[in-house]
Design a protein around this motif. Sequence first.
Motif, PDB file in Angstrom:
ATOM      1  N   VAL A 109      20.481   2.087  -0.667  1.00  0.00           N
ATOM      2  CA  VAL A 109      21.248   2.546  -1.835  1.00  0.00           C
ATOM      3  C   VAL A 109      20.304   3.212  -2.827  1.00  0.00           C
ATOM      4  N   GLY A 110      20.540   4.496  -3.084  1.00  0.00           N
ATOM      5  CA  GLY A 110      19.739   5.241  -4.057  1.00  0.00           C
ATOM      6  C   GLY A 110      20.464   5.345  -5.383  1.00  0.00           C
ATOM      7  N   GLU A 111      20.044   6.305  -6.179  1.00  0.00           N
ATOM      8  CA  GLU A 111      20.543   6.420  -7.547  1.00  0.00           C
ATOM      9  C   GLU A 111      21.764   7.348  -7.630  1.00  0.00           C
ATOM     10  N   GLY A 112      21.531   8.599  -7.322  1.00  0.00           N
ATOM     11  CA  GLY A 112      22.623   9.571  -7.385  1.00  0.00           C
ATOM     12  C   GLY A 112      22.166  10.874  -6.787  1.00  0.00           C
ATOM     13  N   PRO A 113      23.117  11.732  -6.425  1.00  0.00           N
ATOM     14  CA  PRO A 113      22.753  12.997  -5.778  1.00  0.00           C
ATOM     15  C   PRO A 113      21.898  13.873  -6.691  1.00  0.00           C
ATOM     16  N   GLY A 114      20.970  14.601  -6.077  1.00  0.00           N
ATOM     17  CA  GLY A 114      20.207  15.623  -6.790  1.00  0.00           C
ATOM     18  C   GLY A 114      20.805  16.993  -6.472  1.00  0.00           C
ATOM     19  N   GLN A 115      20.018  18.014  -6.762  1.00  0.00           N
ATOM     20  CA  GLN A 115      20.526  19.389  -6.610  1.00  0.00           C
ATOM     21  C   GLN A 115      20.899  19.709  -5.156  1.00  0.00           C
ATOM     22  N   GLU A 116      20.012  19.386  -4.230  1.00  0.00           N
ATOM     23  CA  GLU A 116      20.269  19.699  -2.819  1.00  0.00           C
ATOM     24  C   GLU A 116      21.454  18.903  -2.285  1.00  0.00           C
ATOM     25  N   GLU A 117      21.533  17.641  -2.727  1.00  0.00           N
ATOM     26  CA  GLU A 117      22.620  16.768  -2.269  1.00  0.00           C
ATOM     27  C   GLU A 117      23.962  17.298  -2.779  1.00  0.00           C
ATOM     28  N   ASP A 118      23.973  17.748  -4.040  1.00  0.00           N
ATOM     29  CA  ASP A 118      25.176  18.307  -4.646  1.00  0.00           C
ATOM     30  C   ASP A 118      25.589  19.588  -3.905  1.00  0.00           C
ATOM     31  N   SER A 122      25.628  15.757   1.005  1.00  0.00           N
ATOM     32  CA  SER A 122      25.090  14.621   1.771  1.00  0.00           C
ATOM     33  C   SER A 122      23.930  14.001   0.986  1.00  0.00           C
ATOM     34  N   PRO A 123      23.818  12.662   0.979  1.00  0.00           N
ATOM     35  CA  PRO A 123      22.760  12.044   0.188  1.00  0.00           C
ATOM     36  C   PRO A 123      21.373  12.191   0.823  1.00  0.00           C
ATOM     37  N   PHE A 124      20.373  12.226  -0.022  1.00  0.00           N
ATOM     38  CA  PHE A 124      18.981  12.228   0.414  1.00  0.00           C
ATOM     39  C   PHE A 124      18.689  13.319   1.458  1.00  0.00           C
ATOM     40  N   VAL A 125      18.982  14.548   1.073  1.00  0.00           N
ATOM     41  CA  VAL A 125      18.630  15.671   1.949  1.00  0.00           C
ATOM     42  C   VAL A 125      17.583  16.580   1.297  1.00  0.00           C
ATOM     43  N   PRO A 127      13.769  16.768  -1.112  1.00  0.00           N
ATOM     44  CA  PRO A 127      12.401  16.275  -0.855  1.00  0.00           C
ATOM     45  C   PRO A 127      12.321  14.742  -0.774  1.00  0.00           C
ATOM     46  N   ALA A 128      13.002  14.037  -1.693  1.00  0.00           N
ATOM     47  CA  ALA A 128      12.966  12.567  -1.628  1.00  0.00           C
ATOM     48  C   ALA A 128      13.611  12.082  -0.337  1.00  0.00           C
ATOM     49  N   GLY A 129      14.641  12.781   0.096  1.00  0.00           N
ATOM     50  CA  GLY A 129      15.335  12.412   1.329  1.00  0.00           C
ATOM     51  C   GLY A 129      14.448  12.590   2.548  1.00  0.00           C
ATOM     52  N   CYS A 149      23.611   5.612   0.917  1.00  0.00           N
ATOM     53  CA  CYS A 149      24.537   6.055  -0.130  1.00  0.00           C
ATOM     54  C   CYS A 149      23.854   5.885  -1.489  1.00  0.00           C
ATOM     55  N   ASN A 150      24.598   6.111  -2.546  1.00  0.00           N
ATOM     56  CA  ASN A 150      24.042   6.085  -3.899  1.00  0.00           C
ATOM     57  C   ASN A 150      24.918   5.267  -4.833  1.00  0.00           C
ATOM     58  N   VAL A 151      24.345   4.923  -5.979  1.00  0.00           N
ATOM     59  CA  VAL A 151      25.115   4.239  -7.020  1.00  0.00           C
ATOM     60  C   VAL A 151      26.240   5.149  -7.524  1.00  0.00           C
ATOM     61  N   TYR A 221      10.514   0.699  -4.494  1.00  0.00           N
ATOM     62  CA  TYR A 221      10.404   1.943  -5.255  1.00  0.00           C
ATOM     63  C   TYR A 221      11.221   3.063  -4.604  1.00  0.00           C
ATOM     64  N   HIS A 222      11.697   3.960  -5.442  1.00  0.00           N
ATOM     65  CA  HIS A 222      12.470   5.114  -4.975  1.00  0.00           C
ATOM     66  C   HIS A 222      11.521   6.139  -4.338  1.00  0.00           C
ATOM     67  N   PRO A 223      11.947   6.800  -3.248  1.00  0.00           N
ATOM     68  CA  PRO A 223      11.055   7.788  -2.627  1.00  0.00           C
ATOM     69  C   PRO A 223      10.659   8.925  -3.577  1.00  0.00           C
TER      70      PRO A 223
HETATM   71  N1  URA Z   1      17.859  10.583  -5.064  1.00  0.00           N
HETATM   72  C1  URA Z   1      18.830   9.654  -4.915  1.00  0.00           C
HETATM   73  O1  URA Z   1      18.767   8.582  -5.488  1.00  0.00           O
HETATM   74  N2  URA Z   1      19.837   9.945  -4.117  1.00  0.00           N
HETATM   75  C2  URA Z   1      19.929  11.093  -3.456  1.00  0.00           C
HETATM   76  O2  URA Z   1      20.888  11.277  -2.731  1.00  0.00           O
HETATM   77  C3  URA Z   1      18.899  12.021  -3.619  1.00  0.00           C
HETATM   78  C4  URA Z   1      17.874  11.749  -4.412  1.00  0.00           C
END
Ligand code: URA
Length: 252
Positions: A109-118, A122-125, A127-129, A149-151, A221-223
């Motif tokens: 479980v991550g935080e929330g979508p970033g620019q690429e995810e938006d 799809s989540p974590f696609v 750089p962090a993904g 998934c994300n919060v 820690y978050h990637p």
């Molecule tokens: N960081 C997050 O926490 N979630 C994502 O989907 C992408 C980056």
Amino acid sequence: MTTAELDLLQLREAALAYLAWEQQLSGFGVPAMQVPAVSDLPVQAAPRELPANDVAAALSRAPAAGGDRRTRLAQLEAEVRTCTSCELAKARTQTVFARGNPDSPVVFVGEGPGQEEDRLGSPFVGPAGQLLDKMITAMGFARDDVYICNVVKCRPPGNRTPLPQEAGACAPYLLGQLDAIAPRVIVALGRCAAENMGLVAGGGWRGRWGQFRGIDVMPTYHPAFLLRSPEFKRPVWEDLQKVMARLKAPGA
Ligand code: URA
């Protein structure tokens, strides 16, 4: 073999495995860690009843329980797609529900979508993904063996941390996902995810087992943080080792 020799052998194995992790996360080569094959890990049989807690009221806004895991997740995803419960809905390109295997014994479980995810839905696609994928591979899973998934399911502007009211508005969806999957272990990626599972109290928050709705949670820690501060790869490695040990434990 003497005890001292055995200790030395174990130390050597641990050092080699850590070296493999370092190389993996640096993008040099992909040596395999000594971890159990994914096929040896238990597949989740059926959603189990989880104890009620103070967020259970929020769940009443989620689709009724019932049906199989995939049906429940598909219902939730459809509901998320049209959700306007918070301000994040206004600026999103699209909602970002999850990716991966709903039968996985482990959910990230991550935080929330970033620019690429938006952009890609799809989540974590981003750089962090990509780093998360390397972490998952180092654990011995294939990228899509696990559920991610994300919060929050919509991108916070400028990739800021979701506000409490945004996380609260999205909570029924995360709870619905976790209840449907009922994984053996949740990995909370970063402080935001850990906080939203009630796991941050006082100073040190990562690396200690917690529980969320009856499920074991390992906060780490978050990637995205690791990309900025690679010197923290080691504690993350230790946290993920604990996850793998718990997945292997009897009764898992
Ligand atoms: N960081 C997050 O926490 N979630 C994502 O989907 C992408 C980056």
